[in-house]
Motif scaffolding. Structure first.
Motif, PDB file in Angstrom:
ATOM      1  N   HIS B 359      22.562 -24.206  23.465  1.00 30.29           N
ATOM      2  CA  HIS B 359      21.230 -24.355  24.056  1.00 30.29           C
ATOM      3  C   HIS B 359      20.115 -23.995  23.082  1.00 30.29           C
ATOM      4  O   HIS B 359      19.014 -23.641  23.480  1.00 30.29           O
ATOM      5  N   TYR B 360      20.401 -24.136  21.775  1.00 26.89           N
ATOM      6  CA  TYR B 360      19.400 -23.830  20.760  1.00 26.89           C
ATOM      7  C   TYR B 360      18.846 -25.084  20.109  1.00 26.89           C
ATOM      8  O   TYR B 360      19.602 -25.985  19.740  1.00 26.89           O
ATOM      9  N   VAL B 361      17.544 -25.141  19.978  1.00 26.00           N
ATOM     10  CA  VAL B 361      16.910 -26.237  19.258  1.00 26.00           C
ATOM     11  C   VAL B 361      17.129 -25.995  17.769  1.00 26.00           C
ATOM     12  O   VAL B 361      16.831 -24.914  17.258  1.00 26.00           O
ATOM     13  N   ILE B 362      17.693 -26.975  17.071  1.00 28.67           N
ATOM     14  CA  ILE B 362      17.982 -26.765  15.647  1.00 28.67           C
ATOM     15  C   ILE B 362      17.078 -27.599  14.742  1.00 28.67           C
ATOM     16  O   ILE B 362      17.149 -27.494  13.523  1.00 28.67           O
TER      17      ILE B 362
END
Lengths: 436, 436
Positions: B359-362
C-alpha cells in the motif's frame, strides 16, 4: 564525497563484503525469518568501525539523536519506514507524543527533534513534542542552530495518561492532546522519572530500553549469538564482524576498587586480539575500550593498550571515568575490543553511523573528527564531530561493481547494522519483564 | 520538468488539494485503518486524469507494466516497499518466479520486466523469469530496447508446481528453480492457461485478478463506496474525485445488438455530467469514454460526446470496438464519464500514472502524447507515449507551499491513486472464490 579507506590491509574485509554481495538473497531471507521471531525496535542507530580487516558495531543506540544528520534526499525512505513502524504500534490512532531529552540547550539536538517530528508528520501522524524537563513549565518555542522553531509543551499527567494541555501559541490555538502512543527520544540516563511510570499508553521504546536498566553487555551477549549464526550462514570467521568483550562489576573508580578485575580482563582481551591480529597479519597494536556498561554520550570512555593503563589512574582520569551523563555513577564497565577506524576524509578520521526505523535501513552519516585518533571513540562530548550524510542509501548494492564500491561498502554497513539491530531486538525481548 | 496545468478553472481542484493537505494526518490514519481490513494487492498502477476542476482515477492495472518508466532516483523506495510486500507473501522463502506477458517482441515491455526483477532482487529475492509463451521452448536471452539482456526460461509444470529446469547459459550453470510464490506480470487477457490452473504455489496476484474474470465495473463499484467514505471524511463533493459510470451487457458490435442500451446510458451520463459542469461553471463539452468492461491496453475504446456517436457505427469503428487484446471479444462495455486532461508539456497532453507496491506509493510517470487530444485515452496501442518520470516522490507534501506546488500536486495524486488501490483491494476480496 565518501571517506577513503586508508589501509593496506583490507583483504579480509573485501572478501567479507564480497561474500555478503554474493549471498545477498540468502542474507535478506535470513533477516526476514529473524524478523518473524523478533520484533524490531521502533528506531535505532548503530555506530560502526571499519578497520579494513574488520567491520563491527561498537554501540547501538535505541534513542537515536541524529536524524538531522541524514541525507535529506532520502527523507521519503525514512517516511515510508516510519509508516511501517507506525502501523505496528498504533494502526488505529493518529496522534503521537514525542518526549525528547531534557538538555534543551543543545540546538543541534533540537534540530534532530524537528527532523524526527517531520518524518513522523510526513508519515501522516499528528505529532507534538512534550517535555518532561523541569525547565519547561509552559509552551515554549526554542530555536535550532539553523533557526528552525521547535515548540516544546510541558507534559501533564492525568491518571495513567500523559497529555498536553490546550494552549494558545501566537495566533494558533492548540487543542488538548491525548495520544495513543508516546515516543521516547530520551534515553533515561538519569533514571525513570515518576511521570513515566505505569502509563497506560504505549511507551516506545519500553522503559527497560533506557539506560537506567539497559546494559551494553546484554546487548553484546545477544550480538554474540546473532554474529555466530550469521557467520555460520556465510561461512566466515565471526571475529571479522564481532569485537571481543568482557565486563567487570563492582567497580568504584574513586575508591579504586575493582582495578584488579579490570587489569586482568584487559590483559586477557589484549591477548586474544593479538592472536587474531597475528592470524590476519595485522601489524597495528591491539587496544581495548573501557566504558560504562550503562550509559551513553561517550562519557566514561578510555582507550587502553596495556593492563598498566588501568592501574593507578590519576584523579582526573578517575573522575572522568566515574560519572557519565546526568551524573549517573559508573559501577560496571564493559571492556570491548577496540576496532581501528581506517576511514578518513581530508586527514580527519570518520566513523559510520547507520540509522534504522523498524527493520529498515533509512540512511546514515559519518562522524568526522579532526581532533581524534584512529583508536579513539568519536562520539565524545566537547569535541564536536562534523556529520557527513551518506550519499547513497544502504539498500542498493551494485553487484557488478567492485566489493568496495561505495554502494557495496554501504550495503555491508547496512547488513552489520541490522545484525546489531537484531541483537537489540533479542536483548529487549530478554529484558521484557513479561518474559521474566 | 513537470507538466503545466493549463486551465483557468482549477478552483475546485486547488481547494481539493488544500483540504487534502490540511487533513493529511486524518487521511493517513484513515488509510491505515482501511489496510487493517483490506489486504493491498502486491502491486498496482493507477491512471489518473487531472482536469483542474476534477482529479480522478480512470483505470487500475493489477499487472503494471511500466516499472522502467519510474524515476531511477527513487529505486530504493520501490525496494523498501517490495521488502514489505515480500514479507507478507513469502516471509520464509527467498525464490520468486516472475511470469511476464507473452508479447516478447515489445522491447520496452521487456525493459519493464528487467526493472521489476531488479527491484525484487534488490529486495533480497532470488528471481528468475519463467515464460508461458509457446515461443519460448528453451532458455532464451532477449534484448531490451536499450540493450539490456533478459533471460526467459520456459516454465515446466511438475504436479501442481511451476518450476524452471536446470540450464546452462554461456558459462553460467543455473540450478533447478522451485519457488514459494509466482508473481504474475501477465494480465491473462487471453484467458487462464491450463498450466496456471490449480497450482499449489502462491500465485500473485490471484488468477481472478486477471482480465478473464475481472470487470472494470466491479472495480468502480468498489471505488464508489471508497470515494463516498473518503469524501465524507473530508467533507467534499465526491464527484471531484469520482467519475460517473454505467455498464451495458450483451453488446455485439458486429451484429449491432445492444446499441439502444448504449445510446440510452450515454445520454443519461452526459446529462448528469452536464448538471455537474453547470454547478462548477465548467464550460467544456461533457464526454464519456466507452470501453470494454474486461480488458486493457486501450483497445476497444471510444470517446463519445452524443448518443448519436454510438448509433450506426461504421464497419471500421465496430471492428475496432469489438475485439481487444489477445482477440478477446467485447460483449460488455463500461461507459465512464470522460475526464479532460488539462496537464500538458510542450503542447503535448500528459496523464499521470501512479505506481504502488503493497500500500505504498513508489513513484509514477506522465504519459506524454503529442498526437492525442485532451479528451482521448492516452494508453493506446500504436501511438507511443513518451514517459516522463515523476521528479518527486508522492509522499512528501510541502505543507508550507501552495496547494498546486509540485510536491503537493503529487501528494494529491498519491492519495487518489491509493483510493483506487483500496477499491482494487475490496474488489479482489469480493471476487475471491473463497468469499463467495
Amino acid at each position: 564525497m565518501v571517506p577513503h579507506l586508508t589501509t593496506a590491509l583490507n583483504g579480509p574485509l573485501l572478501s567479507l563484503e564480497k561474500s555478503m554481495l554474493n549471498a545477498m538473497p540468502k542474507i535478506e531471507h535470513w533477516f526476514r525469518t529473524q524478523w518473524l521471531d523478533h520484533a524490531a525496535p521502533f528506531y535505532a542507530s548503530v555506530d560502526l568501525r571499519n578497520a579494513g580487516f574488520k567491520l563491527a558495531p561498537v554501540d547501538t543506540n535505541l534513542f537515536p539523536g541524529g536524524f538531522n544528520n541524514l541525507n535529506p534526499d532520502f527523507l521519503h525512505l525514512s517516511v515510508q519506514a516510519a509508516m511501517v513502524a507506525v502501523e505496528k504500534i498504533c494502526p488505529e490512532a493518529s496522534r503521537l507524543l514525542i518526549i525528547p531529552e531534557n538538555h534543551t540547550r543543545n540546538t543541534y539536538y533540537l534540530r534532530n527533534v524537528v527532523e524526527l517530528a517531520n518524518i513522523l508528520k510526513q508519515a501522516g501522524m499528528d505529532v507534538r513534542i512534550g517535555s518532561i524537563s523541569p525547565e519547561i513549565t509552559e509552551p515554549t518555542v526554542l530555536e535550532t542552530h539553523d533557526g528552525q522553531p521547535l515548540l516544546l509543551e510541558p507534559v501533564v499527567r492525568e491518571g495513567n495518561r500523559l497529555k498536553l494541555a490546550a494552549a494558545k501559541i501566537g495566533d494558533t490555538q492548540l487543542s488538548e492532546f491525548d495520544s495513543c502512543a508516546v515516543l521516547l527520544n530520551n534515553d533515561l540516563s538519569g533514571g525513570i522519572p515518576d511521570i513515566l511510570q505505569n502509563l497506560e499508553q504505549n511507551l516506545i521504546p519500553p522503559l527497560y530500553a533506557g539506560w537506567s536498566t539497559r546494559r551494553k553487555s546484554q546487548h553484546f551477549d545477544a550480538y554474540n549469538s546473532v554474529a555466530r549464526e550469521f557467520s555460520e550462514l556465510l561461512g566466515i570467521d565471526e571475529w571479522l564482524l564481532n569485537p571481543y568483550f568482557e565486563t567487570c562489576g563492582e567497580i568504584d573508580f574513586n575508591a579504586r576498587t575493582g582495578e584488579d578485575c579490570l587489569a586482568a580482563k584487559v590483559e586477557s582481551l589484549l591477548e586474544k586480539i593479538k592472536i587474531k591480529y597475528a592470524e590476519y597479519g595485522v601489524t597495528q597494536e591491539p587496544f581495548v575500550i573501557v566504558k560504562a556498561n550503562a550509559g551513553t554520550y561517550g562519557m566514561g570512555i578510555m582507550t587502553v593498550k596495556s593492563p598498566d593503563d588501568v592501574r593507578g589512574l590519576n584523579r582526573k582520569a578517575r573522575n572522568k571515568m566515574s560519572v557519565i551523563k546526568e551524573g549517573l555513577e559508573v559501577t560496571e564497565v564493559i571492556i570491548q575490543e577496540g576496532v581501528y577506524t581506517f576511514e578518513s576524509i581530508n586527514d580527519a578520521v570518520a566513523e559510520p553511523v547507520v540509522y534504522m526505523m523498524d527493520h529498515y535501513v533509512i540512511g546514515g552519516f559519518y562522524r568526522v573528527h579532526t581532533g581524534r585518533g584512529i583508536d579513539e571513540n568519536l562520539n565524545a562530548p566537547g569535541s564536536h564531530f562534523v556529520p557527513l550524510a551518506f550519499e547513497k542509501p544502504c539498500t542498493l548494492p551494485d553487484c557488478a561493481g567492485s566489493p568496495d564500491a561505495t554502494p557495496n561498502r554501504f550495503y555491508a554497513y547496512g547488513v552489520v547494522a541490522r545484525l546489531a539491530l537484531l541483537a537489540a531486538a533479542i536483548e529487549l525481548q530478554e529484558q521484557d519483564p513479561l518474559n521474566q
